[in-house]
Write an enzyme that holds these catalytic residues in place. Sequence first.
Site, short mmCIF file in Angstrom:
data_model
loop_
_atom_site.label_atom_id
_atom_site.label_comp_id
_atom_site.label_asym_id
_atom_site.label_seq_id
_atom_site.Cartn_x
_atom_site.Cartn_y
_atom_site.Cartn_z
N HIS A 76 15.56 -37.04 -11.28
CA HIS A 76 14.86 -37.72 -10.20
C HIS A 76 13.66 -37.50 -9.99
O HIS A 76 12.90 -37.50 -8.96
CB HIS A 76 15.70 -37.37 -8.83
CG HIS A 76 17.41 -37.80 -8.91
ND1 HIS A 76 17.66 -39.17 -8.63
CD2 HIS A 76 18.46 -37.11 -9.12
CE1 HIS A 76 19.03 -38.99 -8.87
NE2 HIS A 76 19.48 -37.77 -8.96
N ASN B 296 -1.23 2.09 5.90
CA ASN B 296 -0.41 1.10 5.22
C ASN B 296 0.23 0.21 6.43
O ASN B 296 0.86 0.77 7.20
CB ASN B 296 0.74 1.89 4.61
CG ASN B 296 1.79 0.68 4.09
OD1 ASN B 296 1.77 -0.52 3.86
ND2 ASN B 296 3.30 1.26 4.23
N GLY B 297 0.01 -1.05 6.48
CA GLY B 297 0.29 -1.79 7.43
C GLY B 297 -0.73 -2.77 7.78
O GLY B 297 -1.77 -3.34 6.95
N TRP C 196 -2.95 -2.50 -1.68
CA TRP C 196 -2.63 -4.13 -2.06
C TRP C 196 -3.50 -4.88 -0.82
O TRP C 196 -3.06 -4.62 0.35
CB TRP C 196 -1.12 -4.53 -2.06
CG TRP C 196 -0.84 -5.69 -2.11
CD1 TRP C 196 -0.59 -6.18 -3.72
CD2 TRP C 196 -0.62 -6.99 -1.56
NE1 TRP C 196 -0.17 -7.49 -3.60
CE2 TRP C 196 -0.40 -7.86 -2.44
CE3 TRP C 196 -0.78 -7.15 -0.12
CZ2 TRP C 196 -0.20 -9.43 -1.80
CZ3 TRP C 196 -0.34 -8.40 0.35
CH2 TRP C 196 -0.16 -9.50 -0.60
N LYS D 53 11.57 -14.59 -12.45
CA LYS D 53 11.38 -13.32 -13.44
C LYS D 53 10.26 -13.76 -14.36
O LYS D 53 9.40 -13.17 -14.59
CB LYS D 53 12.63 -13.15 -14.42
CG LYS D 53 13.28 -11.81 -14.17
CD LYS D 53 13.45 -10.86 -13.13
CE LYS D 53 12.68 -11.06 -11.79
NZ LYS D 53 13.65 -10.63 -10.64
N CYS E 214 0.74 -1.28 -0.07
CA CYS E 214 0.03 -0.02 0.02
C CYS E 214 0.83 1.16 -0.09
O CYS E 214 2.08 1.45 0.49
CB CYS E 214 -1.02 0.20 1.19
SG CYS E 214 -2.14 -1.31 1.53
N ARG F 74 3.54 -0.29 -5.03
CA ARG F 74 3.24 -0.67 -3.83
C ARG F 74 1.93 -1.50 -3.49
O ARG F 74 1.67 -2.24 -2.73
CB ARG F 74 3.30 0.23 -2.62
CG ARG F 74 4.51 1.09 -2.77
CD ARG F 74 4.46 2.27 -1.78
NE ARG F 74 4.70 1.63 -0.46
CZ ARG F 74 5.54 1.22 0.22
NH1 ARG F 74 6.90 1.47 -0.25
NH2 ARG F 74 5.54 0.78 1.52
N GLU G 141 6.79 -14.31 -12.61
CA GLU G 141 6.10 -13.38 -11.82
C GLU G 141 5.51 -12.31 -12.94
O GLU G 141 4.48 -11.78 -12.54
CB GLU G 141 6.85 -12.65 -10.76
CG GLU G 141 7.86 -11.69 -11.46
CD GLU G 141 8.87 -11.05 -10.33
OE1 GLU G 141 8.33 -10.68 -9.32
OE2 GLU G 141 9.77 -10.97 -10.48
N GLU H 123 16.53 -17.66 -10.59
CA GLU H 123 16.20 -16.03 -10.77
C GLU H 123 15.54 -15.89 -12.02
O GLU H 123 14.39 -15.25 -12.09
CB GLU H 123 17.66 -15.04 -10.72
CG GLU H 123 17.34 -13.67 -10.92
CD GLU H 123 16.03 -12.96 -9.95
OE1 GLU H 123 15.66 -13.74 -8.99
OE2 GLU H 123 15.72 -11.76 -10.34
N LYS I 158 5.49 -4.33 -5.06
CA LYS I 158 6.92 -4.26 -4.77
C LYS I 158 7.50 -4.63 -3.54
O LYS I 158 8.53 -5.37 -3.53
CB LYS I 158 7.28 -2.73 -5.23
CG LYS I 158 8.72 -2.58 -5.31
CD LYS I 158 9.50 -3.38 -6.62
CE LYS I 158 10.90 -2.94 -6.54
NZ LYS I 158 11.71 -4.06 -7.66
O1 M6R Z 1 12.65 -5.54 -1.26
P1 M6R Z 1 13.26 -6.90 -1.21
O2 M6R Z 1 14.26 -7.13 -1.94
O3 M6R Z 1 13.36 -7.32 0.32
O4 M6R Z 1 12.11 -7.84 -1.63
C1 M6R Z 1 12.16 -9.17 -1.88
C2 M6R Z 1 11.19 -9.95 -2.88
O5 M6R Z 1 9.94 -9.60 -2.53
C3 M6R Z 1 11.64 -9.55 -4.07
O6 M6R Z 1 12.89 -9.66 -4.58
C4 M6R Z 1 10.56 -10.20 -5.16
O7 M6R Z 1 10.94 -11.49 -5.24
C5 M6R Z 1 10.62 -9.50 -6.51
N1 M6R Z 1 9.47 -9.00 -7.08
C6 M6R Z 1 11.13 -10.43 -7.67
O8 M6R Z 1 11.35 -9.78 -8.82
#
Ligand code: M6R
Length: 608
Positions: free
Chosen positions: A504, A100-101, A74, A485, A2, A27, A488, A481, A603
Amino acid sequence: MCGIVGYIGGKQASPILIEGLQKLEYRGYDSAGVAIYNDGEIAVQKYKGRLKVLEEHLEKKPIPGSVGIGHTRWATHGEPNDLNAHPHITTDGHIALVHNGIIENYTRLKEWLIEEGKIFKTETDTEVIVHLVDYFYEGDLEKAVRRAIGKMEGAFALGVISKNEPEKIVSVRKDSPLVVGIGKEENFIASDIPALLKHTKEVYFLDDGEMAVLTEKDIAIYDEFGQPVEKEPFTVTWDVSSAEKEGYEHFMMKEIHEQPKAIRDTLSPRLNDRNMVEIEEFNLSREDIQRIDKIMIVACGTAYHAGLIGKFAIEKFAKIPVETDIASEFRYRDPFVNEKTLFIAVSQSGETADTLAALREAKRKGARTMAITNVVGSRVSREADDVYYTWAGPEIAVASTKAYTTQIVAFYTIALDLGLKLGTLKEETYHQIIKELLTFGEKTEALLQYKKDIQFLADAQFNNTSAFYIGRGIDDAVAREGSLKLKEISYIHSEAIAAGELKHGTIALIEDGTLVVALTTQDRLYDKMLSAIKEVKARGAYVIAVAKEGNQDIQKEADAVMSIPDTYDELTPILSVIPLQLLAYYIAVARGCDVDKPKNLAKSVTVE
Ligand code: M6R
């Protein structure tokens, strides 16, 4: 998650709030709203959907007024709909707030407030706060907010206005970010700096429990006991363009292109004029280092994947055992951590709830703690003993790119420093590696030239329903990674697996046309990877390999190859991830996905 904003000054609040929310949409983006004081009343508009929906409504039915608060959500408690959207307002309309929280004891508070006669209209935890402030309100908004937060458990950043005291915004935070923007005859609050940059570069970061009371001309800050606090303003060094797309279609593409600069900006402040690593923020002597018997790297998502490379680099160069852990697991497994542990939390945002909780747990157990983060003044940066800023500039796209590559650069510098101090790394090798790292700005620039070739591959593959990323050694970490990517942002089911593990179980899923992305950058493990490629091809897979340029052999084995400039095996991750980022990006674009704001994500994940 948020985003909250607030404005008080002489201008119309509505466009300022909307512009601020645009910068915070990363956010959360399932609903948005504003509350603006005008002519004795607080008017609220809030709608399910992207910020655009709110903007359209405000165009048709503008709210005048120069004091207001705004929110982009969010959802955590209650589905995204108009009612659950913020701001929330008291039944009689005299107090409105954005939050926010998460309020952890909201059920208990709600039951009590209902007994006290308050009527709840939404499923949110936030509505509890508005009723609490109302309950304690006796003509002094600061007092009412202070008494309300005294009852609340959990995390919050709040912006509160009252029609009885329209000359102020009251703002307070605990465990959720909040920045106060200092203007001339106008002041601001926001969850993050980009929302303020158009108006001011002078900000205050509030500490936990602190309250800011903003009027048009003044900002007063109080500690949790209500005592005035003198704070030094912080001057933001980046400009507005850092938070703009600057001609790119998406922030993600812009941020992919910013990697050469970000890598240089992370590396160069850590090298002295003899090109030796000097990490000012992390000045451990040889004796300090010898006392460490293990390093723990803890993070979430992409930052965790960078931690896997960190483990590899530290073990390789410094010969210190390193454990990695996912932050959400770390704190519930009673890990072996003590005064001899160096704990490294990695977090782009520096506000990820699980990472923060893990850091606190490690501190509680006596570890020396360090944060690798991109956000100055963020929660983890304040709570860790040492902070290593990655200086990547704001990362707006939900999919992390430049944060990852710069976190890896940070780990290389730490590993090199530890290795030299401990004598586990030959001086000659140390200098060769630094020399090579210094070419990475150029090498990543060169790599980006091939993006059209990758788009071509993506255009042929975007209809796939699942993908597998395979690699061995350090390539396995990069495969994870790459796979994250893709899933997501494109919503294609994707899995990363150590290539040797395929047989396996997972190989059962390979069939005609299955996309397999194979990382083959490790010379020592190349033949093993070749066997894995042959195995999946024999079952019909379409294989895209990532290989060092000059590898002719792979051209015969894979269906397509994405080449990276030649480098030492230990350093390939910074380069090999870039084609994977581009592949995911172009596949997502070809599928018509909202690349910067993937569904269900936000984010920064400030909830557990
Ligand atoms: O802000 P942070 O690096 O702690 O965030 C961690 C993850 O939420 C973040 O890396 C997330 O996996 C990304 N959206 C991936 O692209």
